[in-house]
Design an enzyme around this catalytic site. Structure first.
Site, PDB file in Angstrom:
ATOM      1  CB  CYS A  26       5.278  -4.196   0.093  1.00 35.72           C
ATOM      2  SG  CYS A  26       6.066  -2.629  -0.266  1.00 35.72           S
ATOM      3  CE1 TYR A  27       1.549   1.304   5.413  1.00 36.27           C
ATOM      4  CE2 TYR A  27      -0.193  -0.337   5.612  1.00 36.27           C
ATOM      5  CZ  TYR A  27       0.383   0.857   6.005  1.00 36.27           C
ATOM      6  OH  TYR A  27      -0.204   1.600   7.000  1.00 36.27           O
ATOM      7  N   GLY A  82       0.836  -1.199   0.000  1.00 36.38           N
ATOM      8  CA  GLY A  82       0.000   0.000   0.000  1.00 36.38           C
ATOM      9  C   GLY A  82       0.866   1.241   0.000  1.00 36.38           C
ATOM     10  CG  HIS A  99       5.171  -5.770  -4.551  1.00 34.62           C
ATOM     11  ND1 HIS A  99       3.898  -5.632  -4.056  1.00 34.62           N
ATOM     12  CD2 HIS A  99       5.825  -4.625  -4.252  1.00 34.62           C
ATOM     13  CE1 HIS A  99       3.771  -4.448  -3.478  1.00 34.62           C
ATOM     14  NE2 HIS A  99       4.925  -3.817  -3.585  1.00 34.62           N
ATOM     15  CE  LYS A 122     -13.304 -10.754 -21.163  1.00 29.42           C
ATOM     16  NZ  LYS A 122     -14.613 -10.131 -21.366  1.00 29.42           N
ATOM     17  CD  GLU A 153       2.200  -8.555  -5.025  1.00 27.24           C
ATOM     18  OE1 GLU A 153       3.157  -9.160  -4.508  1.00 27.24           O
ATOM     19  OE2 GLU A 153       1.770  -7.454  -4.598  1.00 27.24           O
ATOM     20  CG  ASP A 193     -17.600 -10.941 -19.823  1.00 24.37           C
ATOM     21  OD1 ASP A 193     -16.746 -11.837 -19.976  1.00 24.37           O
ATOM     22  OD2 ASP A 193     -17.308  -9.752 -19.601  1.00 24.37           O
TER      23      ASP A 193
END
Ligand code: XMP
Length: 519
Positions: A84-85, A57, A176, A375, A178, A233
């Site tokens: 991180c944060y 963050g 990070h 998606k 991710e 969708d």
């Protein structure tokens, strides 16, 4: 609430929090992102997650009033991973120290193992090459560990880049894991999930069964209307709902006369004939095209189409007796509440452009069976439901259709020319095996005629522009680097095969500064 094993991501506002969820979903784990402002001890107990991840963050824990996790979280016996944060929050709340200062690291960094570090648990398989490449983005850093923690890895500007309290199953990193720029990040997340006892029970086959049961329970014996656009969708939603409730579902396909060559027939054949889904084909092209006559302003085009769409949809939907529900292809990114630091949590809910406002207007309740999916998960679900790959992999197509690919005034003549040119262009792209490498490709017909020569004669016909982009989400895009051979061959084909076009250009604008569509 899903019956699957669950993981809670507490969001402190990082730009990449969604990527944590993406990575976990890829590992067949169900997770939910919740903004820190909304997470209390009670919400955690209600959700009963198996593990918690604290995201990065933009705030600094050294500032008064900066975000925290509920203190009780740390006494619940759950495995926790701070990123991180999230790491700094853990250290602050568990008795360590964090300092602001001149130690910022942005971008690539290398973490080396601390002396006597562990190579098991969450760090299993790391440091095989002696160091780990990671992606950093921090201004503050941890300067003293909380009791119980040990240091596992260090980077030049983060002495506590990787830390662990194995006894409590608390882990934290300054970087990070991710993002793709941390090559072994996925492995760390995988290790964490294993430690927390996840078995990978989030699969599309199980999602399909759950979703069907949920739709049946929600709808009972009532009727559902679904606006079918031909896009992925709404198509996946329709097939899923049909599998759940059969002929209690009726689809309405509004044909505004701004579709591509053969598109209306394709949608009708596929859903009505192949899937036996009751389908109303609302051919209202005359209405739309006459209302658009003389309109050249892009926003007026969009508003006119949006207004007519709602009127038309409502007219046909009213013919379906006893309908109580409206199906929408809302996706998870549309419903994630984003963290806002200026005035509390803000909710970003995109109303579906085609049916925005309709549920209230018609007094219908919503069925949104894709609300929990990203998606690419919708595509996976579509495959699971047996929709053909060629359909699932189709490029996005805007609601206002060809109207915004025909800058200036829309005429039937121009639309006909545009449809033909677009079909040749897409055929070329498919023939060269490029379709799946491109995010979106189309032709725009330009509001200008130019002089050319064909055979012995002078021509005075329209110019067109080819567009092809790569993108992840449509927010940013790069033009596709076709070879000159491909471009030359395509231009020749369009001019030879499409009467009305005598000049072809290729649009090499990226987004930003351009947009993908021309209007
Ligand atoms: P732009 O042109 O804004 O497009 O870069 C980004 C993506 O959104 C699609 N698009 C629309 N889709 N209604 C839609 O449903 C619209 O009015 C609209 N305008 C653009 C565009 O095709 C691209 O995929």
């Amino acid at each position: 609430m899903t019956q699957h094993q669950r993981l809670l991501i507490i969001d402190f506002g990082s730009q990449v929090t969604q990527l944590i969820a993406r990575r976990l979903r890829e590992l067949n784990v169900y997770c939910e992102i919740h903004p820190f402002q909304k997470v209390t001890e009670q919400t955690i107990r209600d959700m009963a997650p198996r593990a918690v991840i604290l995201s990065g963050g933009p705030a600094s824990v050294t500032e008064d009033g900066s975000p925290r996790a509920p203190q009780a979280l740390f006494d619940m016996g759950l495995p926790i991973f701070g990123i991180c944060y999230g790491q700094q929050v853990m250290m602050t709340q568990l008795g360590g120290r964090v300092e602001s200062g001149h130690h910022a690291e942005f971008g690539r960094a290398y973490v080396t193992p601390a002396e006597g570090h562990r190579t098991d648990g969450i760090f299993a398989g790391l440091f095989e090459t002696g160091r780990e490449e990671v992606w950093m983005s921090h201004g503050d850093r941890v300067t003293a560990l909380a009791p119980g923690f040990e240091v596992i890895g260090t980077s030049p500007n983060a002495p506590y880049a990787m830390i662990a309290d194995e006894a409590r199953r608390f882990y934290a990193v300054q970087f990070h894991p991710e993002v793709h720029h941390t090559p072994n990040g996925r492995r760390m997340l995988e290790n964490f999930l294993r430690i927390a006892g996840f078995t990978g029970d989030w699969t599309m086959a199980s999602y399909r069964d759950d979703a069907i049961a949920k739709i049946r329970a929600q709808v009972g014996d009532k009727r559902v209307i679904c606006g079918l656009s031909g896009g992925v969708d709404s198509s996946v939603a329709a097939v899923l709902i049909h599998e759940a409730i059969g002929d209690q579902l009726t689809c309405v396909f509004v044909d505004h006369g701004l579709l591509r060559q053969g598109e209306a027939e394709e949608v009708v054949t596929m859903f009505r004939d192949n899937y036996n889904i009751p389908l109303i084909h609302a051919d209202e092209s005359e209405l739309f095209l006459s209302e658009l006559d003389g309109v050249s302003d892009p926003e007026t085009k969009r508003k006119t189409i949006g207004r007519l769409f709602i009127d038309v949809f409502q007219k046909y939907a009213n013919q379906i007796d006893g309908a109580e529900f409206l199906a929408q292809g809302t996706l998870y990114p549309d419903v994630i509440e984003s963290v806002s630091f200026s005035g509390g949590p803000s909710v970003t809910i995109k109303s579906h452009h085609n049916v925005g406002g309709l549920p209230e207007k018609m007094g219908l309740k919503l069925v949104e069976p894709l609300r929990e999916l990203f998606k690419d998960e919708v595509r996976a679900l579509g495959r699971e439901l047996g929709l053909p790959d060629s359909f699932i992999g189709r490029h996005p197509f805007p609601g206002p259709g060809l109207a915004i690919r025909c800058p200036g005034e829309i005429t039937r003549e121009k639309l006909d020319i545009l449809r033909k040119a677009d079909a040749v262009y897409i055929d070329q792209i498919r023939k060269h095996g490029l379709y799946d490498d491109i995010w979106q490709a189309f032709v725009a017909i330009l509001p200008v005629k130019t002089v050319g020569v064909m055979g012995d004669g002078r021509t005075y016909d329209y110019a067109c522009a080819l567009r092809a982009v790569t993108s992840v989400d449509g927010m940013t895009a790069d033009y596709y680097p076709f070879t000159h051979e491909f471009l030359g061959e395509t231009a020749t084909r369009i001019i030879n095969e499409v009467k009305g076009i005598n000049r072809v250009t290729y649009d090499i604008t990226s987004k930003p500064p351009g947009t993908i569509e021309w209007e």
